[in-house]
Motif scaffolding. Sequence first.
Motif, mmCIF file in Angstrom:
data_model
loop_
_atom_site.group_PDB
_atom_site.id
_atom_site.type_symbol
_atom_site.label_atom_id
_atom_site.label_comp_id
_atom_site.label_asym_id
_atom_site.label_seq_id
_atom_site.Cartn_x
_atom_site.Cartn_y
_atom_site.Cartn_z
ATOM 1 N N UNK A 222 0.812 -1.228 0.000
ATOM 2 C CA UNK A 222 0.000 0.000 0.000
ATOM 3 C C UNK A 222 0.846 1.279 0.000
ATOM 4 N N UNK A 223 1.862 1.391 0.885
ATOM 5 C CA UNK A 223 2.668 2.631 0.858
ATOM 6 C C UNK A 223 3.339 2.866 -0.493
ATOM 7 N N UNK A 224 3.731 1.791 -1.169
ATOM 8 C CA UNK A 224 4.368 1.922 -2.483
ATOM 9 C C UNK A 224 3.354 2.402 -3.514
ATOM 10 N N UNK A 225 2.109 1.919 -3.395
ATOM 11 C CA UNK A 225 1.058 2.346 -4.320
ATOM 12 C C UNK A 225 0.793 3.838 -4.195
ATOM 13 N N UNK A 226 0.554 4.309 -2.973
ATOM 14 C CA UNK A 226 0.216 5.723 -2.786
ATOM 15 C C UNK A 226 1.429 6.624 -2.999
ATOM 16 N N UNK A 227 2.621 6.074 -2.749
ATOM 17 C CA UNK A 227 3.831 6.820 -3.098
ATOM 18 C C UNK A 227 3.933 7.019 -4.602
ATOM 19 N N UNK A 228 3.547 5.985 -5.362
ATOM 20 C CA UNK A 228 3.538 6.088 -6.814
ATOM 21 C C UNK A 228 2.526 7.105 -7.316
ATOM 22 N N UNK A 229 1.355 7.159 -6.663
ATOM 23 C CA UNK A 229 0.336 8.153 -7.029
ATOM 24 C C UNK A 229 0.883 9.566 -6.834
ATOM 25 N N UNK A 230 1.509 9.796 -5.676
ATOM 26 C CA UNK A 230 2.084 11.123 -5.393
ATOM 27 C C UNK A 230 3.184 11.468 -6.400
ATOM 28 N N UNK A 231 4.026 10.476 -6.730
ATOM 29 C CA UNK A 231 5.102 10.709 -7.699
ATOM 30 C C UNK A 231 4.529 11.026 -9.075
ATOM 31 N N UNK A 232 3.458 10.327 -9.472
ATOM 32 C CA UNK A 232 2.826 10.585 -10.766
ATOM 33 C C UNK A 232 2.262 11.988 -10.855
ATOM 34 N N UNK A 233 1.616 12.450 -9.777
ATOM 35 C CA UNK A 233 1.092 13.819 -9.756
ATOM 36 C C UNK A 233 2.224 14.835 -9.886
ATOM 37 N N UNK A 234 3.338 14.566 -9.187
ATOM 38 C CA UNK A 234 4.489 15.474 -9.251
ATOM 39 C C UNK A 234 5.060 15.524 -10.675
ATOM 40 N N UNK A 235 5.119 14.372 -11.340
ATOM 41 C CA UNK A 235 5.640 14.330 -12.708
ATOM 42 C C UNK A 235 4.729 15.099 -13.672
ATOM 43 N N UNK A 236 3.407 14.977 -13.484
ATOM 44 C CA UNK A 236 2.463 15.706 -14.342
ATOM 45 C C UNK A 236 2.611 17.209 -14.145
ATOM 46 N N UNK A 237 2.765 17.639 -12.900
ATOM 47 C CA UNK A 237 2.960 19.070 -12.609
ATOM 48 C C UNK A 237 4.275 19.554 -13.218
#
Length: 274
Positions: free
Chosen positions: A36-51
């Motif tokens: 789970x922490x890896x999943x939500x960490x990936x979500x946060x990283x994806x948002x940062x990459x889009x920004x």
Amino acid sequence: MGQVLFIVWRESVEALLVVGILNAWMNQNAAGRAGKPYLWGGVALGLALAVALAVALFAAGSLMAGAQDYFQLGMVFVAAALIVQMVLWMREHGRTLKQELESGLSEKARSDNWWGVTVLAALAIAREGSECVVFLYGMLAEANGVELAKMAGAGAVGLLLAFFTFYLLQLGGKVLSWRLFFRVTEIMLLLLGASLFLSGVEKLISLDILPALVDPLWDSSALLDDMSPFGGVVASLTGYRSHPALTSLIGYALFWAAIWALFQWRNRRQAISA
């Protein structure tokens, strides 16, 4: 604002689909909860990459001040191509996406290596977020303060609609099925792609790169004026014009001819592989 709402809604649902499949599998399998922490960490990283991509695009547009019109023109055609690519990709992978993701998660659970989940979630979010940025770049670049506020509001509504749509889709087809959702939005996406391509052709005409030939070819504003509130929404989502130039009409027809050819090619390829 209709384009903003639709794009944010459709892209968010697709991102929620991937994250939702991963999260549901982890909830249903005890071995998966460690990821789970890896999943939500990936979500946060994806948002940062889009920004980061959004910042990079606007920085590039500012640096190309003398050629900004051409930069925006290029982004319009890139956005239209991305829409077509997205439709073709979902047609090819949509049916097996859940199975492929769950198979990969089972492998990660056995090896106790969840970094692949982080990468997968980050790529899913970054892909949909970056597509939103590319699709809406031209509108954002030309918007003033009031228009930006309206676009932000439309984007927020699109995001809320995405969560509601995802909830309906999770009911197992009782209200809305994934098959129906993808078929309807596929048509809407192709219409939007045609609209973006047409706006690129019109930009080429305005820059005197292409001749208008006959302008206007007809006047259908008595039936539906594309400058009216409702007509403007229809125009932005479908490419409708009440005063089209002949060159614009030819470009619109060529877009749909290319789509037909791509779908025929895809069907032949699938028939050969089957």
